[in-house]
Design an enzyme around this catalytic site. Sequence first.
Site, PDB file in Angstrom:
ATOM      1  N   GLU A  70     -85.723 -62.954  -2.814  1.00 43.13           N
ATOM      2  CA  GLU A  70     -85.491 -64.315  -2.336  1.00 43.13           C
ATOM      3  C   GLU A  70     -84.347 -64.944  -3.120  1.00 43.13           C
ATOM      4  O   GLU A  70     -84.325 -64.909  -4.358  1.00 43.13           O
ATOM      5  CB  GLU A  70     -86.753 -65.168  -2.501  1.00 43.13           C
ATOM      6  CG  GLU A  70     -87.905 -64.781  -1.593  1.00 43.13           C
ATOM      7  CD  GLU A  70     -87.776 -65.375  -0.196  1.00 43.13           C
ATOM      8  OE1 GLU A  70     -86.834 -66.176   0.027  1.00 43.13           O
ATOM      9  OE2 GLU A  70     -88.618 -65.063   0.656  1.00 43.13           O
ATOM     10  N   HIS A 108     -82.997 -60.270   6.253  1.00 41.69           N
ATOM     11  CA  HIS A 108     -84.204 -60.565   7.033  1.00 41.69           C
ATOM     12  C   HIS A 108     -83.867 -60.652   8.522  1.00 41.69           C
ATOM     13  O   HIS A 108     -84.637 -60.218   9.381  1.00 41.69           O
ATOM     14  CB  HIS A 108     -84.814 -61.877   6.536  1.00 41.69           C
ATOM     15  CG  HIS A 108     -86.267 -62.027   6.834  1.00 41.69           C
ATOM     16  ND1 HIS A 108     -86.964 -63.175   6.556  1.00 41.69           N
ATOM     17  CD2 HIS A 108     -87.174 -61.185   7.382  1.00 41.69           C
ATOM     18  CE1 HIS A 108     -88.223 -63.030   6.924  1.00 41.69           C
ATOM     19  NE2 HIS A 108     -88.385 -61.832   7.426  1.00 41.69           N
ATOM     20  N   ASP A 118     -81.994 -65.487   7.961  1.00 45.24           N
ATOM     21  CA  ASP A 118     -81.577 -65.385   6.566  1.00 45.24           C
ATOM     22  C   ASP A 118     -81.168 -63.938   6.216  1.00 45.24           C
ATOM     23  O   ASP A 118     -81.680 -63.004   6.829  1.00 45.24           O
ATOM     24  CB  ASP A 118     -82.686 -65.884   5.626  1.00 45.24           C
ATOM     25  CG  ASP A 118     -84.048 -65.239   5.860  1.00 45.24           C
ATOM     26  OD1 ASP A 118     -84.460 -65.120   7.030  1.00 45.24           O
ATOM     27  OD2 ASP A 118     -84.688 -64.851   4.873  1.00 45.24           O
TER      28      ASP A 118
END
Length: 208
Positions: A70, A108, A118
């Site tokens: 992330e 993603h 994303d």
Amino acid sequence: MVVLHFTAMADAASALDRLCNPAAEVSAHYLIAADGQVVQLVDETARAWHAGAGCWGGVEDVNSRSIGIELDNPGDRPFPAPLMAALEALLAGILARWSIRPERVIGHSDMAPDRKWDPGRRFDWLRLARQGLAVWPEPVGAIAPDEAAFRKAATAFGYGAGWQTGHVLDALRQRFRPWAEGPLAAADMSVIADLARRFPVDPDGTGA
């Protein structure tokens, strides 16, 4: 494989709170803050809940076959230099430890283009590719738009065979032609043809 995400939140602290909240039912192996701080949340050998429904090539349970990272970014701005430097160092180690090929570093949006976008159009994939941490096309010449040929090449590269063409085209452009718009173009054809030729998702026929 490795799947890159943006947090789509105000800051890293907010993202960390969510990733550590059992009620959210979401997790990732790593979180990289805008200032370059790297926080490991899940051991690389364990399964994290970062990918959700989707696929890449023959892999449908992406969570069980990937490391999720992330990136602290709301999705509407460039990724800061300290974050990118930290990501490059982290990726280099992950790819070496797990013998992951650069073409197995995806966004993603690549594995779930019908619902995710994303790390987005502001992410610098070319920077990673220059260091051997991702791939970048080297198209030669123009290829006339042909939806059937586009889908065949896209599937060879890794995009899902059953996805809508519009979703596949958008995912491709997010990574490799981020400001392109409109219908399938010769430039899109050249990009995907090169990617399919040099980086097929299943080069040895193992289904991996």
